[in-house]
Design a protein around this motif. Sequence first.
Motif, short mmCIF file in Angstrom:
data_model
loop_
_atom_site.label_atom_id
_atom_site.label_comp_id
_atom_site.label_asym_id
_atom_site.label_seq_id
_atom_site.Cartn_x
_atom_site.Cartn_y
_atom_site.Cartn_z
N LEU A 122 -3.20 -5.29 -0.42
CA LEU A 122 -1.95 -5.09 0.32
C LEU A 122 -0.97 -6.23 0.06
CD1 LEU A 122 -3.39 -3.78 3.71
CD2 LEU A 122 -2.05 -2.49 2.05
N ALA A 123 -1.49 -7.44 -0.11
CA ALA A 123 -0.60 -8.57 -0.41
C ALA A 123 0.05 -8.39 -1.78
CB ALA A 123 -1.39 -9.87 -0.36
N HIS A 124 -0.74 -7.96 -2.77
CA HIS A 124 -0.20 -7.79 -4.11
C HIS A 124 0.76 -6.61 -4.21
CE1 HIS A 124 -3.96 -9.97 -5.88
NE2 HIS A 124 -3.02 -10.82 -5.55
N ASP A 125 0.34 -5.47 -3.63
CA ASP A 125 1.06 -4.22 -3.87
C ASP A 125 2.16 -3.93 -2.86
OD1 ASP A 125 -0.37 -3.56 -6.14
OD2 ASP A 125 -1.92 -2.47 -5.04
N GLU A 126 2.01 -4.40 -1.63
CA GLU A 126 2.97 -4.05 -0.58
C GLU A 126 3.64 -5.26 0.05
OE1 GLU A 126 3.88 -1.20 -0.34
OE2 GLU A 126 2.25 0.23 -0.70
N ASN A 127 3.35 -6.46 -0.46
CA ASN A 127 3.91 -7.68 0.11
C ASN A 127 3.59 -7.77 1.60
OD1 ASN A 127 5.29 -10.14 -0.09
ND2 ASN A 127 7.23 -9.21 0.51
N LEU A 128 2.39 -7.37 1.96
CA LEU A 128 1.94 -7.42 3.35
C LEU A 128 0.91 -8.53 3.51
CD1 LEU A 128 1.40 -3.66 4.34
CD2 LEU A 128 3.21 -5.20 5.11
N ALA A 129 1.19 -9.46 4.40
CA ALA A 129 0.23 -10.52 4.71
C ALA A 129 -0.62 -10.05 5.88
CB ALA A 129 0.96 -11.81 5.07
N VAL A 130 -1.83 -9.58 5.56
CA VAL A 130 -2.71 -8.98 6.56
C VAL A 130 -4.01 -9.76 6.61
CG1 VAL A 130 -4.01 -6.91 7.21
CG2 VAL A 130 -1.72 -6.69 6.21
N ASP A 250 2.30 6.29 8.09
CA ASP A 250 1.27 6.85 7.21
C ASP A 250 1.82 6.79 5.79
OD1 ASP A 250 -0.95 8.13 6.25
OD2 ASP A 250 -0.56 10.05 7.23
N ASN A 251 1.05 6.19 4.86
CA ASN A 251 1.61 5.95 3.53
C ASN A 251 0.64 6.35 2.42
OD1 ASN A 251 3.44 5.08 1.56
ND2 ASN A 251 2.58 3.02 1.54
N PRO A 252 0.35 7.65 2.28
CA PRO A 252 -0.55 8.06 1.19
C PRO A 252 0.13 8.19 -0.17
CG PRO A 252 -0.01 9.94 2.57
CD PRO A 252 0.64 8.75 3.20
N TYR A 253 1.47 8.30 -0.20
CA TYR A 253 2.15 8.63 -1.45
C TYR A 253 3.07 7.53 -1.97
CZ TYR A 253 0.68 13.07 0.47
OH TYR A 253 -0.08 14.07 1.04
N GLY A 254 3.25 6.45 -1.20
CA GLY A 254 4.23 5.43 -1.57
C GLY A 254 3.94 4.74 -2.89
N PHE A 255 2.68 4.72 -3.32
CA PHE A 255 2.34 4.07 -4.58
C PHE A 255 2.92 4.79 -5.79
CE2 PHE A 255 -0.31 1.55 -2.07
CZ PHE A 255 -0.93 0.57 -2.82
N MET A 336 -13.70 -0.93 -7.66
CA MET A 336 -12.49 -0.48 -8.34
C MET A 336 -11.35 -1.48 -8.12
SD MET A 336 -10.72 3.28 -8.15
CE MET A 336 -9.37 3.73 -9.26
N LEU A 337 -11.23 -1.98 -6.88
CA LEU A 337 -10.20 -2.98 -6.60
C LEU A 337 -10.44 -4.23 -7.43
CD1 LEU A 337 -9.87 -2.69 -2.70
CD2 LEU A 337 -8.52 -1.56 -4.46
N LEU A 338 -11.68 -4.69 -7.49
CA LEU A 338 -11.99 -5.88 -8.27
C LEU A 338 -11.70 -5.68 -9.76
CD1 LEU A 338 -15.32 -6.76 -6.46
CD2 LEU A 338 -13.31 -8.25 -6.55
N THR A 339 -12.04 -4.50 -10.27
CA THR A 339 -11.82 -4.20 -11.68
C THR A 339 -10.34 -4.32 -12.04
OG1 THR A 339 -13.75 -2.75 -11.74
CG2 THR A 339 -12.08 -2.41 -13.45
N HIS A 340 -9.48 -3.99 -11.09
CA HIS A 340 -8.04 -4.01 -11.34
C HIS A 340 -7.35 -5.19 -10.66
CE1 HIS A 340 -8.19 -0.16 -13.37
NE2 HIS A 340 -8.94 0.31 -12.39
N ASP A 341 -8.13 -6.23 -10.37
CA ASP A 341 -7.58 -7.47 -9.80
C ASP A 341 -6.83 -7.20 -8.49
OD1 ASP A 341 -7.11 -10.23 -9.71
OD2 ASP A 341 -5.17 -10.02 -10.72
N CYS A 342 -7.29 -6.21 -7.73
CA CYS A 342 -6.68 -5.86 -6.45
C CYS A 342 -5.19 -5.56 -6.61
CB CYS A 342 -6.90 -6.95 -5.40
SG CYS A 342 -8.63 -7.18 -4.95
N ARG A 343 -4.85 -4.85 -7.67
CA ARG A 343 -3.47 -4.45 -7.95
C ARG A 343 -3.46 -2.98 -8.32
NH1 ARG A 343 -0.46 -9.29 -8.61
NH2 ARG A 343 -1.85 -11.10 -8.82
N LEU A 344 -3.36 -2.13 -7.29
CA LEU A 344 -3.46 -0.69 -7.53
C LEU A 344 -2.17 -0.10 -8.09
CD1 LEU A 344 -5.58 0.68 -4.55
CD2 LEU A 344 -6.25 0.40 -6.94
N ARG A 345 -1.04 -0.72 -7.85
CA ARG A 345 0.20 -0.17 -8.43
C ARG A 345 0.11 -0.20 -9.96
NH1 ARG A 345 4.32 1.29 -5.27
NH2 ARG A 345 4.38 0.49 -3.14
N ALA A 346 -0.35 -1.33 -10.50
CA ALA A 346 -0.49 -1.42 -11.95
C ALA A 346 -1.57 -0.45 -12.43
CB ALA A 346 -0.84 -2.85 -12.34
#
Length: 464
Positions: A122-130, A250-255, A336-346
């Motif tokens: 979330l920090a990488h893809d949505e600029n959310l500090a959670v 609800d944000n299933p499609y924003g990516f 899967m997150l680790l494989t992509h460095d926790c960057r799902l947009r890329a």
Amino acid sequence: MSAPAPAAAPVPSPSAVPPSAAPGAGRPVTLPLAELHASLADPLLDAMTFLNEVTTRYPQAVSFAPGRPYEGFFEPEDVPAYLDAYLDHLAATGLDRDAIRTTLFQYGPTKGVINDLVARTLAHDENLAVAPGALVLTVGAQEGMLLTLRALCAGPDDVLLVSSPCYVGVTGAARLLDLTTVPVPEGPDGGPDPAAVRAAAREVRAAGRRPRALYVVPDFANPSGTSMPLPARARLLETAAAEDLLVIEDNPYGFFARDAGERPTLKALDRDRRVVYLGSFAKTCFPGARLGYVVADQEVAGPGGRRTLLADELAKLKSMTTVNTPALSQAVIGGMLLTHDCRLRAANAPATAHYAAAMDRLLAELELRFPAAERARLGLSWNVPEGGFFAVLTVAFAADDAAMERCAREFGVLWTPMAPFYPAGGGERRLRLSISSLTPDRIAEGVGRLADFLRAETARAAAR
């Protein structure tokens, strides 16, 4: 001396009891629907069941009905590879074999196992500090909706505002919980109109009830496909603050936005923790994992000065429903997150390009098949979504279940009636098309079949 007690008669085994002597024999229990929960008689639940059944009955039809992801990006061998990546990660953190075994095979923490990886994403893809502790990993986003609604709506006077048209999952969840929903129409720019939100909240309050929260899908909404511009997002948050509403985003499609980063989520714009954020890995990873999450960082004040997060309270509810989200699902998605460095947009760039090309092909085929003059003659129009999975057609006939089944049977194409997405009625002459599971060539074939149906059905309606 008393006489000996008579010997007890032998008790026959259940198998020795003649069927005719068994209690209630010949009279199977019949449960009147009127004595079951009222939601079971709600047409909303029947609508989705019918759609699933009709899709099964016409497997060869070109299906614009489901919002499922395109399977061309899935490979079975990826699943064990992702699992191995997560196991390697656990070992690298210092866990021994016994601890890793416990993590995978046992009941896990109710709030989740991979919260830290989701927070990094979330920090990488949505600029959310959670903070990881503000996350609850759920069995799909649908469970997140149920938990959130149950926690926020304390009694019968609490009311949920929903954008209209609205995703049936949240109105269905509200129905299961006996919650009242009040629809707020979409504005001209997409999303619920802030002035209409204000009016609805004040009307509810004037009736002696509490407008508790507003549910909204700001990006490529299901079913309308519309998105909220940045100024509208700011106005909506201002309205929510003025009316003391929480916002369930609800944000299933924003990516899958072509302009990634230009329209931040409501949660990213949230300055006073008014937004509860629902996420899902169904579209960005794969739906078979059934993994979603809730960002619930609101502080909850308890008796004696006790302070917790809303996420902690949601975990209490979850412990009485699914207990915990399957560790195996979390492990695969974590890998899967680790494989992509926790960057799902890329990681989803190819999928984003695929869906954008598919939507472009749909809109181009509609323009090709229906020039402006014919659209006017047929009373036909459609919206032009900027991305996502869905587009909506407005037609000159009742786009109901019967029409959809005729279309499937006679023309070999499926779509979704829009009426069930309108909580207070409406949408009877609108239908939803989803491009998500189709190739561009299959879309072109489907639009050709759909065009034949639209002309035939419009003539059929005019001849009545």
